[in-house]
Design a protein around this motif. Structure first.
Motif: not given
Length: 126
Positions: A48-50, A57-58, A63-65, A84-85
């Protein structure tokens, strides 16, 4: 020993928000990138994220940006995932994982991780 403990999951309505936390212990958080994965029922685990170890930096999967934000507080040995959202399709067990030393966040795959938490369940439903 290395431990990663997730918290903050729960039931939320579509459009709502949650903040997940990943508490790290047994190693120096500053030295490692940390990632969030999720696994929905009947589906494969996906990255999903890192957040990188060095410049913060990320990376977020498409799909989640714009909806999810990953951050870290090395002083508190904690990484966060602000969501969020939220949508029903975000329903999953969310895991944090330690990225193997010196590996970059991208490409983000399970093969690049060396320790995992046990997960926290996020359910998005009305």
């Amino acid at each position: 020993q290395v431990q990663l403990v997730e918290s903050g999951g729960g039931l939320v309505q579509p459009g709502g928000s949650l903040r997940l936390s990943c508490a790290a212990s047994g190693f120096t958080l500053d030295y490692y990138a940390i990632a969030w994965f999720r696994q929905a029922p009947g589906k494969e685990r996906e990255g999903v994220s890192c957040i990188s170890r060095s410049d913060g930096s990320t990376y977020h999967t498409d799909s989640v940006k714009g909806r999810f934000t990953i951050s870290r507080d090395n002083a508190k040995n904690t990484v966060y995932l602000q969501m969020n959202s939220l949508k029903p399709e975000d329903t999953a067990v969310y895991y944090c994982a330690r990225v193997k030393r010196f590996r970059p966040c991208f490409p983000l795959g399970s093969y690049g991780m060396d320790y995992w938490g046990k997960g926290t369940l996020v359910t998005v439903s009305s």
